[in-house]
Motif scaffolding. Sequence first.
Motif, short mmCIF file in Angstrom:
data_model
loop_
_atom_site.label_atom_id
_atom_site.label_comp_id
_atom_site.label_asym_id
_atom_site.label_seq_id
_atom_site.Cartn_x
_atom_site.Cartn_y
_atom_site.Cartn_z
N UNK A 155 0.81 -1.23 0.00
CA UNK A 155 0.00 0.00 0.00
C UNK A 155 0.84 1.27 0.00
N UNK A 156 2.12 1.13 -0.34
CA UNK A 156 3.03 2.27 -0.21
C UNK A 156 2.84 3.33 -1.28
N UNK A 157 2.14 3.01 -2.36
CA UNK A 157 2.10 3.95 -3.49
C UNK A 157 0.67 4.39 -3.82
N UNK A 158 -0.17 4.49 -2.77
CA UNK A 158 -1.57 4.81 -3.04
C UNK A 158 -1.74 6.24 -3.55
N UNK A 159 -0.76 7.10 -3.31
CA UNK A 159 -0.85 8.46 -3.84
C UNK A 159 -0.79 8.44 -5.38
N UNK A 163 -5.10 -2.75 -8.59
CA UNK A 163 -5.52 -1.35 -8.74
C UNK A 163 -5.89 -0.75 -7.39
N UNK A 164 -6.67 -1.49 -6.61
CA UNK A 164 -7.07 -1.00 -5.28
C UNK A 164 -5.83 -0.76 -4.41
N UNK A 165 -4.89 -1.67 -4.45
CA UNK A 165 -3.67 -1.51 -3.65
C UNK A 165 -2.95 -0.21 -3.99
N UNK A 166 -3.06 0.21 -5.24
CA UNK A 166 -2.40 1.44 -5.68
C UNK A 166 -3.29 2.67 -5.54
N UNK A 215 0.27 -5.25 -10.23
CA UNK A 215 0.54 -4.02 -9.49
C UNK A 215 1.84 -3.36 -9.96
N UNK A 216 2.86 -4.18 -10.25
CA UNK A 216 4.12 -3.61 -10.76
C UNK A 216 3.89 -2.94 -12.11
N UNK A 276 3.06 2.11 -15.24
CA UNK A 276 2.19 2.88 -16.14
C UNK A 276 1.78 4.21 -15.49
N UNK A 277 1.44 4.15 -14.21
CA UNK A 277 1.07 5.38 -13.50
C UNK A 277 2.22 6.38 -13.50
N UNK A 278 3.44 5.85 -13.36
CA UNK A 278 4.61 6.73 -13.32
C UNK A 278 4.92 7.33 -14.69
N UNK A 279 4.32 6.77 -15.74
CA UNK A 279 4.63 7.24 -17.10
C UNK A 279 3.63 8.25 -17.65
#
Lengths: 315, 315, 315
Positions: free
Chosen positions: B28-32, B58-61, B305-306, B311-314
């Motif tokens: 759950x470290x990257x929920x932001x 997806x929920x974990x993120x 999740x990885x 993808x979110x970071x891109x």
Amino acid sequence: MKQFTSVHDVTDINALVTEALALKKDPYAFQHLGKNKTIGLVFLNPSLRTRMSTQKAALNLGMNAMVLNIDKEGWALELQDGAIMNGTTVEHVREAAAVLGQYVDFLGVRSFPGLKDREEDYSETIFNKFVEYCGVPVVSLESATRHPLQSLADLITITELKKVEQPKVVLTWAPHIKALPQAVPNSFAEWMCHADVDFVITHPEGYALSEEFTKNATITHNQQEALAGADFVYVKNWSAYEPYGEMPGSHEDWMLTNQMLEATNDAKVMHCLPVRRNLELSDEILDGPHSVVIHEAGNRVWAAQAVLKQLLESI
Amino acid sequence: MKQFTSVHDVTDINALVTEALALKKDPYAFQHLGKNKTIGLVFLNPSLRTRMSTQKAALNLGMNAMVLNIDKEGWALELQDGAIMNGTTVEHVREAAAVLGQYVDFLGVRSFPGLKDREEDYSETIFNKFVEYCGVPVVSLESATRHPLQSLADLITITELKKVEQPKVVLTWAPHIKALPQAVPNSFAEWMCHADVDFVITHPEGYALSEEFTKNATITHNQQEALAGADFVYVKNWSAYEPYGEMPGSHEDWMLTNQMLEATNDAKVMHCLPVRRNLELSDEILDGPHSVVIHEAGNRVWAAQAVLKQLLESI
Amino acid sequence: MKQFTSVHDVTDINALVTEALALKKDPYAFQHLGKNKTIGLVFLNPSLRTRMSTQKAALNLGMNAMVLNIDKEGWALELQDGAIMNGTTVEHVREAAAVLGQYVDFLGVRSFPGLKDREEDYSETIFNKFVEYCGVPVVSLESATRHPLQSLADLITITELKKVEQPKVVLTWAPHIKALPQAVPNSFAEWMCHADVDFVITHPEGYALSEEFTKNATITHNQQEALAGADFVYVKNWSAYEPYGEMPGSHEDWMLTNQMLEATNDAKVMHCLPVRRNLELSDEILDGPHSVVIHEAGNRVWAAQAVLKQLLESI
């Protein structure tokens, strides 16, 4: 706003469009409003745009959305009052609606017409049972005779893209192989009659819509005349209102072409989707510069979000 | 990462595995990252693991996931360009994909092959239409020829459980009664050929996979020889690539037994699931100490999740 | 609480009811408990109330709920141990359950009886396979022989509405055209036998429930006698326990009427829903002042929420 079942539930449609466009610019500004609020989205019929855009609108507002394909995931619904339920139906809409109202703050309902019995469809038998018995504000996800979330998205699209103050908007009938409901054209006509546009409806003989929805519209059977100078052309098939649900003529030549658009004011072409390509609307238009159908579908989110925001503010 | 449709979209597969294992320790470290981001999960075919694990990822993120069984809940899709849609299809994939792209930040798509026309399946006609028209990054939830989320989970599992630096990994064909796609073995082979393993494929004559996916693999028809010294045995049925979709021989003796595992290096047995017990894989193996299939299925969350994190970071 | 499959999993049913009523007053007070916790809701059968109320309960507690119609969205399940799966089933419940347990913190499962083989149904073959293999706490969403979330909601309703300390509660059989499971009456009887009520069961000859569930109940075939002085009348059809799943007589005169209620202590009428109007229960009662069925259905949220809260506190 106390419910959203037609344009008549809206006190100020211009303000609603303005709100939608503000939300489009700043989608997440009102998440406090939706905290711990839930909308149930109940489908008696298929849905892609309405299903996904309304969920997204709810999420944008910090709400929860719970989706139910009621006939497939729940129980076969009885709609007839007084029925002795010794047949195939398992749950009466009175109970289904009232129970759902216990679990949600708002109830979205989609229920298509049967196209067999006009009086039944136009009295919105099924949809109004949900309104009557659920006990919470209802949002139409398309009922037998109206699709107001679509019409609001359409008006948002016209407002965004218009180049003149009072654009000419033409609703043109298009060919189809199946008898389709009048909900989208009814609703579009009803909203356009309330909007600041020059509104024209064109269709072949036999396809007149109910006058209830078209009171202030110019209506003509001459498609080419209707298209002249149009800023927006809204394409849609519908079946006849009288004789109800029939298809008096296939009129394949009514399918819009680029050539037919030459008489317009470089018109934007709209359609609620889904669209049958090369039957209702040609590839050349859907893939060409006139089409705004994807943009229009994208606006479904902001239409739903503006409606949900006003509903949240009213409870 | 700009999309996730095959191993070729990954710049560094070791880094991706490392990221997945870090997420497994701290989910759950990257929920932001996922706040107000939405993935649409569109299924044209059944799914249990992919459906649930990708939602969980997806929920974990901190993301939202909206699920659509497009053919059952939406409209029958037309896939052919230029089609005159006067038949049973109601919406063209061009519109469906483009519209869905309006409502989500990422689109997951599952689309199985027809197994009738190899060129059509191997050109990924349906899947690529979604990629082409949706306008947002696509995640493969299994396409006609690949299942990269599965393969990533497989590599995560091998990385976690290996006892030697460069383990011997054997992909062995298994019997079935139905012609199955080549997506899982193709994809597994493709990923193993990029991984730091000694990779062997074994299958009966007539079941050769496309060379596109197996370039650096050792291939043998001798199952027993292949199994000798194996650290991991990946069991999977597939139909023939040539003649396409056929089943040249049932080869029931290819079903793995504990006795056949004796020649291995106390191998871990893997399978993507679902598995037909006592046809593809015996009870004695699935319920015995060699099987890691549940552990492997659990890793689907961290694979997804990885991928979603990158993808979110891109964007 | 470690799981919730029957009243026997509850250490103190009065405390559970008290907790539910406290949650009803303050639904969102425990959202920290559910943060990053997920429940999977797996349906092998239709569901409206259970599906929606359990989702709502999870959301109220800050949990995520992931819904799976496993037979329609996943794969056809094999239930038989040792089966050679060369038929139509694609995934064994052992794998399906174990894999789902990898993705969720709790697993809700609904699985109806076949009503063909009593031993199979009463040993809860399918449901117990999920319990055995999923590896996480299970919540019954109705199994072959019990529906404890319904019974808890029923007890909450009785506790809320009772006018005397120890009310008389009558479970009365009602007519139907289809053989229905015994899960709801079994479970209701089991809970009532643990509650502080005067509990009477009435049914026509041939419809005796299993004694396992009715040990402390008064049982009579005389409906009118049973109703005398009742504070609550719980209406429900069920098929015979012996001969199993049969319908020995239709007994249409057992359908409750307002006149039959005259002998009661102004009784509240309950039903788990769905109800077939004018077959199981008349319009005059469902739409009259005696009925509390909607209120009762609303309490499903608080029943589920109290259970989930206690489960969250136990992990």
